[in-house]
Design an enzyme around this catalytic site. Structure first.
Site, PDB file in Angstrom:
ATOM      1  N   PHE B 122       8.585  51.711  61.713  1.00 37.97           N
ATOM      2  CA  PHE B 122       7.868  51.404  62.955  1.00 37.97           C
ATOM      3  C   PHE B 122       8.784  51.704  64.127  1.00 37.97           C
ATOM      4  O   PHE B 122       9.945  51.285  64.132  1.00 37.97           O
ATOM      5  CB  PHE B 122       7.476  49.916  62.972  1.00 37.97           C
ATOM      6  CG  PHE B 122       6.768  49.515  64.227  1.00 37.97           C
ATOM      7  CD1 PHE B 122       5.416  49.765  64.373  1.00 37.97           C
ATOM      8  CD2 PHE B 122       7.451  48.909  65.268  1.00 37.97           C
ATOM      9  CE1 PHE B 122       4.751  49.410  65.531  1.00 37.97           C
ATOM     10  CE2 PHE B 122       6.794  48.552  66.433  1.00 37.97           C
ATOM     11  CZ  PHE B 122       5.437  48.802  66.564  1.00 37.97           C
ATOM     12  N   GLY B 130      13.839  49.028  75.860  1.00 37.86           N
ATOM     13  CA  GLY B 130      14.347  48.151  74.808  1.00 37.86           C
ATOM     14  C   GLY B 130      13.615  46.827  74.904  1.00 37.86           C
ATOM     15  O   GLY B 130      12.482  46.694  74.441  1.00 37.86           O
ATOM     16  N   GLU B 363      13.959  43.054  67.198  1.00 40.81           N
ATOM     17  CA  GLU B 363      12.629  42.427  67.236  1.00 40.81           C
ATOM     18  C   GLU B 363      12.538  41.416  68.386  1.00 40.81           C
ATOM     19  O   GLU B 363      11.922  40.368  68.276  1.00 40.81           O
ATOM     20  CB  GLU B 363      12.286  41.795  65.890  1.00 40.81           C
ATOM     21  CG  GLU B 363      12.574  42.797  64.779  1.00 40.81           C
ATOM     22  CD  GLU B 363      11.645  42.760  63.604  1.00 40.81           C
ATOM     23  OE1 GLU B 363      10.626  42.084  63.682  1.00 40.81           O
ATOM     24  OE2 GLU B 363      11.954  43.452  62.631  1.00 40.81           O
ATOM     25  N   GLY B 364      13.192  41.789  69.487  1.00 40.35           N
ATOM     26  CA  GLY B 364      13.195  40.951  70.676  1.00 40.35           C
ATOM     27  C   GLY B 364      14.491  40.180  70.776  1.00 40.35           C
ATOM     28  O   GLY B 364      14.760  39.304  69.944  1.00 40.35           O
ATOM     29  N   ASN B 366      17.066  37.433  71.669  1.00 36.84           N
ATOM     30  CA  ASN B 366      16.694  36.012  71.689  1.00 36.84           C
ATOM     31  C   ASN B 366      16.489  35.427  73.085  1.00 36.84           C
ATOM     32  O   ASN B 366      15.604  34.593  73.278  1.00 36.84           O
ATOM     33  CB  ASN B 366      17.740  35.194  70.928  1.00 36.84           C
ATOM     34  CG  ASN B 366      17.564  35.328  69.430  1.00 36.84           C
ATOM     35  OD1 ASN B 366      16.743  36.137  68.964  1.00 36.84           O
ATOM     36  ND2 ASN B 366      18.326  34.576  68.658  1.00 36.84           N
TER      37      ASN B 366
END
Ligand SMILES: Cc1cc2nc3c(=O)[nH]c(=O)nc-3n(C[C@H](O)[C@H](O)[C@H](O)COP(=O)(O)OP(=O)(O)OC[C@H]3O[C@@H](n4cnc5c(N)ncnc54)[C@H](O)[C@@H]3O)c2cc1C
Lengths: 88, 481
Positions: B122, B130, B363-364, B366
């Site tokens: 993906f 980003g 995935e992001g 924090n």
């Protein structure tokens, strides 16, 4: 509010929308555009926009009301409602 | 994770078959050779793990998210690179297709993905997009009856293995949308798609990570997954699954790391007794066990929300932030308790720590997610928990939220530091709530109480944006000179 100042305020708001929705030119933005689907703002982006708008126009908009806004038209209406309240 | 008895019936035999297959995996070799053992993925495919969460109608096992998390945690306890390859496939790689794909897209892609004949990747991140995922520049323009796709995606996990790639692209004008993003699916063997070199990384070295360049790639209109222009919304869902399985991986890594630490402190003698006899060490492990219980609880709760997109997004944000941070802290504690041996690569103690590091970023990042958590706490506060033990914490959080929205109204959304602090408190509240409802043994009840106390302390922290930063740049220059 006079027609001229109404147009000026709308212009400022549309410029802010264009700034938040990167890649969209102010002149291409239409009232019917949806902030998310058409202008690519996510939920955070929409709230940032409304927050910036409240800051710039010095408006006290409650969070709950801002959360309901999903189109350019609704953004303009919200701003004008609170501007009118401020001037009343 | 806490699977139901029914889920366990499927998961337990699978876990023992997995243990057989994974027996030949040597994590330090994977790390040094930067690749997974030859033929391993095919063997895993034969066990059906690549189809765990894919629909049974297309060859998948149709298991629940909790079951999938249990399996990913089990694999991560052996090797995090293998777990990342699998987790990426089950989460980011296939969820867009499963949730939003058409019948014909399902028929075309799902059977191979379920068998593991095709591995999924993906791609959304770009050099200028980003954390700001909406800034994607990769564009698919209408070209006759199809699309022409151009752009560059960076840091794509599974890139070298993938035979199916889902990505985000701006699709101006497509489906009437002005600028909306869309999800596209394609075969990376399509002309115009090229792969960069493998990135050299701090950890997860057996997991493939490359840049993918898309140069005037011709695609049919059937490459669009779901409604055109809805990519931002779809991305939220895809990322929710990604964060969930990433969190499950953190549980596995942390569990094995603490297991190693416990064995070590029971054996290693200093000051005439095992390290485990030291009260300080006991208290560290007591807090660590509570942290691990909190991780399991929030992952289980998030996974149980799989049918509710909004709840899944919120809870997986909480689980991702909490689990990646606890994994880092607890793998670091394990290293610390091993003393000098922990720092020596050949002992293998440092590897889980290196592998875990990126989970606080991908995935992001924090801090971005914590701010999002603050935003959603402000926009849509949760209903009260049925547990009386949560009342004090919830009341304190509600007070803080109300103070913020009363003071600033919608302008609160631009008070990023305040939202970040609110989000961090809300994340800990979600973890405490999950732990409180899961706890039954005395140890678990004590752990839940510890987690509630930590959340309460976070709620009561002074707002960081109330401290002005007038001298920041000058002071930074001073101390850095
Ligand atoms: C090993 C690896 C695998 C990956 N796999 C994939 C993949 O398969 N597919 C994919 O699409 N992407 C993937 N990524 C990309 C990953 O998701 C991004 O690196 C991540 O989202 C962060 O983006 P960035 O690197 O551009 O960091 P930036 O956006 O530049 O952020 C850098 C740092 O700045 C801080 N920061 C940024 N914005 C804020 C803010 N608003 N508030 C507070 N702090 C902030 C955070 O500390 C953040 O870590 C992968 C990355 C790595 C390293």
């Amino acid at each position: 509010m006079t027609q001229a100042s109404l147009t000026e305020v709308n212009g400022r708001i549309v410029a802010m929308i264009a700034q938040c929705a990167s890649g969209v030119r102010a002149q291409d933005i239409k009232p019917t555009h949806r902030l998310r689907e058409d202008l690519g703002l996510d939920s955070v982006g929409s709230m940032e926009l409304l927050s910036m708008l409240a800051e710039e126009l010095d408006l006290d908009v409650p969070v709950e009301e801002a959360a309901q806004v999903s189109t350019v038209e609704a953004t303009l209406a919200l701003a004008h409602r609170y501007l009118a309240q401020k001037q009343a | 994770m806490r699977p139901t008895a029914e889920e366990l019936n499927v998961v337990e035999p699978l876990k023992s078959s997995l243990s057989q297959v994974l027996r030949r995996v040597r994590p330090l070799e994977v790390d040094q050779e930067h690749r997974l053992p030859e033929g391993l993925l095919a063997e895993l495919g034969e066990l059906g793990v690549f189809g765990l969460t894919l629909p049974t109608s297309h060859g998948g096992a149709g298991l629940s998210a909790v079951a999938a998390c249990t399996v990913v945690a089990h694999v991560a306890a052996v090797d995090r690179s293998v777990a990342t390859t699998l987790g990426l496939h089950l989460g980011l790689g296939t969820r867009g297709l499963v949730a939003f794909g058409s019948k014909s897209q399902h028929e075309r892609w799902l059977p191979g993905l379920a068998e593991g004949r095709t591995i999924a990747a993906f791609a959304t991140t770009e050099s200028e997009a980003g954390s700001d995922v909406a800034a994607v520049k990769t564009t698919a323009s209408v070209d006759g009856a199809g699309l022409k796709l151009s752009g560059t995606k960076v840091y794509v996990t599974n890139a070298r293995l993938a035979k199916v790639l889902t990505l985000t692209a701006a699709t101006p004008g497509l489906g009437g949308a002005k600028k909306g993003l869309s999800l596209l699916i394609l075969d990376p063997a399509t002309q115009g798609v090229s792969l960069g070199a493998e990135e050299r990384k701090l950890g997860l070295r057996g997991s493939s990570t490359c840049t993918i360049t898309l140069d005037d790639v011709s695609l049919g209109a059937d490459a669009v997954v779901g409604e055109p222009g809805q990519g931002a919304r779809q991305l939220e869902h895809v990322l929710s699954w990604g964060r969930l399985l990433l969190s499950a991986g953190c549980v596995g890594t942390t569990r094995v790391s603490l297991r190693t630490a416990l064995a070590h402190v029971k054996l290693r003698k200093q000051f005439g007794k095992p390290l485990f006899g030291q009260e300080v060490v006991q208290r560290q492990l007591h807090a660590a066990a509570a942290g691990l219980f909190g991780m399991e609880a929030i992952v289980t709760r998030a996974a149980r929300a799989e049918g509710d997109f909004a709840a899944l997004a919120r809870l997986t944000t909480a689980s991702k932030v909490f689990c990646s941070e606890r994994a880092w802290e607890l793998c670091d504690l394990s290293l610390q308790l091993h003393g000098g041996a922990g720092f020596i690569e050949d002992t293998g103690v440092a590897l889980p720590l290196r592998d875990a590091r990126v989970t606080r970023i991908f995935e992001g990042a924090n801090d971005v997610l914590a701010t999002h958590a603050g935003l959603s706490e402000l926009m849509t506060p949760l209903p009260q928990s049925p547990h009386a033990a949560m009342a004090e914490l919830e009341a304190a959080l509600a007070e803080r939220r109300t103070a913020l929205s009363t003071a600033y109204g919608v302008r609160a959304f631009n008070r990023r530091a305040a939202l970040h602090a609110l989000g961090r408190a809300a994340i800990l509240r979600d973890v405490a709530a999950a732990a409180t409802s899961l706890a039954s043994s005395p140890g678990e009840l004590d752990a839940a109480a510890q987690l509630r106390a930590q959340a309460l302390a976070a709620v009561r922290l002074p707002l960081s944006d109330e401290v002005p930063l007038p001298f920041l740049e000058r002071f930074l220059e001073e101390v850095l000179s």
